[in-house]
Design a protein around this motif. Structure first.
Motif, PDB file in Angstrom:
ATOM      1  N   ARG A 135       0.818  -1.227   0.000  1.00 12.05           N
ATOM      2  CA  ARG A 135       0.000   0.000   0.000  1.00 12.05           C
ATOM      3  C   ARG A 135       0.846   1.270   0.000  1.00 12.05           C
ATOM      4  NH1 ARG A 135      -2.851  -0.430   5.079  1.00 12.05           N
ATOM      5  NH2 ARG A 135      -3.237   1.761   4.713  1.00 12.05           N
ATOM      6  N   ARG A 136       2.089   1.169   0.392  1.00 12.47           N
ATOM      7  CA  ARG A 136       2.963   2.348   0.456  1.00 12.47           C
ATOM      8  C   ARG A 136       3.861   2.473  -0.772  1.00 12.47           C
ATOM      9  NH1 ARG A 136       5.502   3.102   6.184  1.00 12.47           N
ATOM     10  NH2 ARG A 136       5.671   5.192   5.334  1.00 12.47           N
ATOM     11  N   CYS A 137       3.522   1.763  -1.845  1.00 14.58           N
ATOM     12  CA  CYS A 137       4.388   1.770  -3.030  1.00 14.58           C
ATOM     13  C   CYS A 137       4.480   3.155  -3.671  1.00 14.58           C
ATOM     14  CB  CYS A 137       3.971   0.707  -4.031  1.00 14.58           C
ATOM     15  SG  CYS A 137       2.370   0.958  -4.793  1.00 14.58           S
ATOM     16  N   ALA A 138       3.408   3.931  -3.672  1.00 13.17           N
ATOM     17  CA  ALA A 138       3.462   5.273  -4.271  1.00 13.17           C
ATOM     18  C   ALA A 138       4.396   6.179  -3.475  1.00 13.17           C
ATOM     19  CB  ALA A 138       2.076   5.887  -4.365  1.00 13.17           C
ATOM     20  N   GLU A 139       4.368   6.086  -2.157  1.00 15.10           N
ATOM     21  CA  GLU A 139       5.272   6.884  -1.314  1.00 15.10           C
ATOM     22  C   GLU A 139       6.723   6.505  -1.601  1.00 15.10           C
ATOM     23  OE1 GLU A 139       4.149   6.203   2.758  1.00 15.10           O
ATOM     24  OE2 GLU A 139       2.051   6.697   2.338  1.00 15.10           O
ATOM     25  N   THR A 140       6.970   5.206  -1.706  1.00 11.76           N
ATOM     26  CA  THR A 140       8.321   4.719  -1.971  1.00 11.76           C
ATOM     27  C   THR A 140       8.798   5.162  -3.351  1.00 11.76           C
ATOM     28  OG1 THR A 140       7.920   2.827  -0.533  1.00 11.76           O
ATOM     29  CG2 THR A 140       9.747   2.639  -2.099  1.00 11.76           C
ATOM     30  N   ALA A 141       7.947   5.009  -4.357  1.00 11.49           N
ATOM     31  CA  ALA A 141       8.306   5.425  -5.715  1.00 11.49           C
ATOM     32  C   ALA A 141       8.587   6.921  -5.767  1.00 11.49           C
ATOM     33  CB  ALA A 141       7.193   5.062  -6.697  1.00 11.49           C
ATOM     34  N   ALA A 142       7.765   7.705  -5.095  1.00 12.65           N
ATOM     35  CA  ALA A 142       7.967   9.157  -5.076  1.00 12.65           C
ATOM     36  C   ALA A 142       9.297   9.510  -4.406  1.00 12.65           C
ATOM     37  CB  ALA A 142       6.804   9.840  -4.370  1.00 12.65           C
ATOM     38  N   GLY A 143       9.634   8.802  -3.335  1.00 13.71           N
ATOM     39  CA  GLY A 143      10.903   9.064  -2.657  1.00 13.71           C
ATOM     40  C   GLY A 143      12.094   8.758  -3.538  1.00 13.71           C
ATOM     41  N   ILE A 144      12.048   7.633  -4.233  1.00 15.61           N
ATOM     42  CA  ILE A 144      13.144   7.267  -5.140  1.00 15.61           C
ATOM     43  C   ILE A 144      13.235   8.258  -6.295  1.00 15.61           C
ATOM     44  CG2 ILE A 144      13.994   5.509  -6.751  1.00 15.61           C
ATOM     45  CD1 ILE A 144      12.743   3.410  -4.836  1.00 15.61           C
ATOM     46  N   PHE A 145      12.078   8.646  -6.843  1.00 17.43           N
ATOM     47  CA  PHE A 145      12.066   9.628  -7.921  1.00 17.43           C
ATOM     48  C   PHE A 145      12.706  10.935  -7.445  1.00 17.43           C
ATOM     49  CE2 PHE A 145      10.386  13.009 -10.516  1.00 17.43           C
ATOM     50  CZ  PHE A 145      10.443  12.488 -11.794  1.00 17.43           C
TER      51      PHE A 145
END
Length: 113
Positions: free
Chosen positions: A42-52
């Protein structure tokens, strides 16, 4: 020794739909990064945004465009303590990375030396 700093911030909502697009995912994230993002559920968008944000901050610190960072193969990895670092050309890149996020915003700072 010379240092350069890059900072980026992103509304997580902006990346939520993009991560559903496999073309976007393949262009922006390495295979390892994609696996890491998917592992966050469920936190994949937060993780992707952080890496981006980390990649964008790296591009700012290096004074090159995000396209060059992506095409050069910089990959965000994590050490045994969970601290992020960049890896490129089969070695750890000389930088320090810090990523943070709330439920709505992600940010990253990169220091390069």
């Amino acid at each position: 020794m010379s240092y350069a700093v890059g900072l980026d911030m992103l509304d997580i909502e902006r990346i939520e739909k993009s991560i559903e697009n496999q073309g976007f995912m393949s262009k922006v994230f390495s295979e390892g990064e994609r696996h890491y993002i998917q592992s966050k559920g469920r936190r994949c968008a937060e993780t992707a945004a952080g890496i981006f944000c980390a990649k964008e901050a790296l591009s700012k610190a290096l004074g090159i465009g995000l396209h060059r960072v992506l095409s050069s193969g910089y990959e965000l990895r994590y050490d045994e303590n969970g601290k992020p670092f960049f890896y490129v050309n089969d070695q750890r890149f000389t930088s320090d990375v810090s990523i943070t996020h709330t439920t709505t915003t992600a940010a990253a700072v990169v220091v390069v030396w």
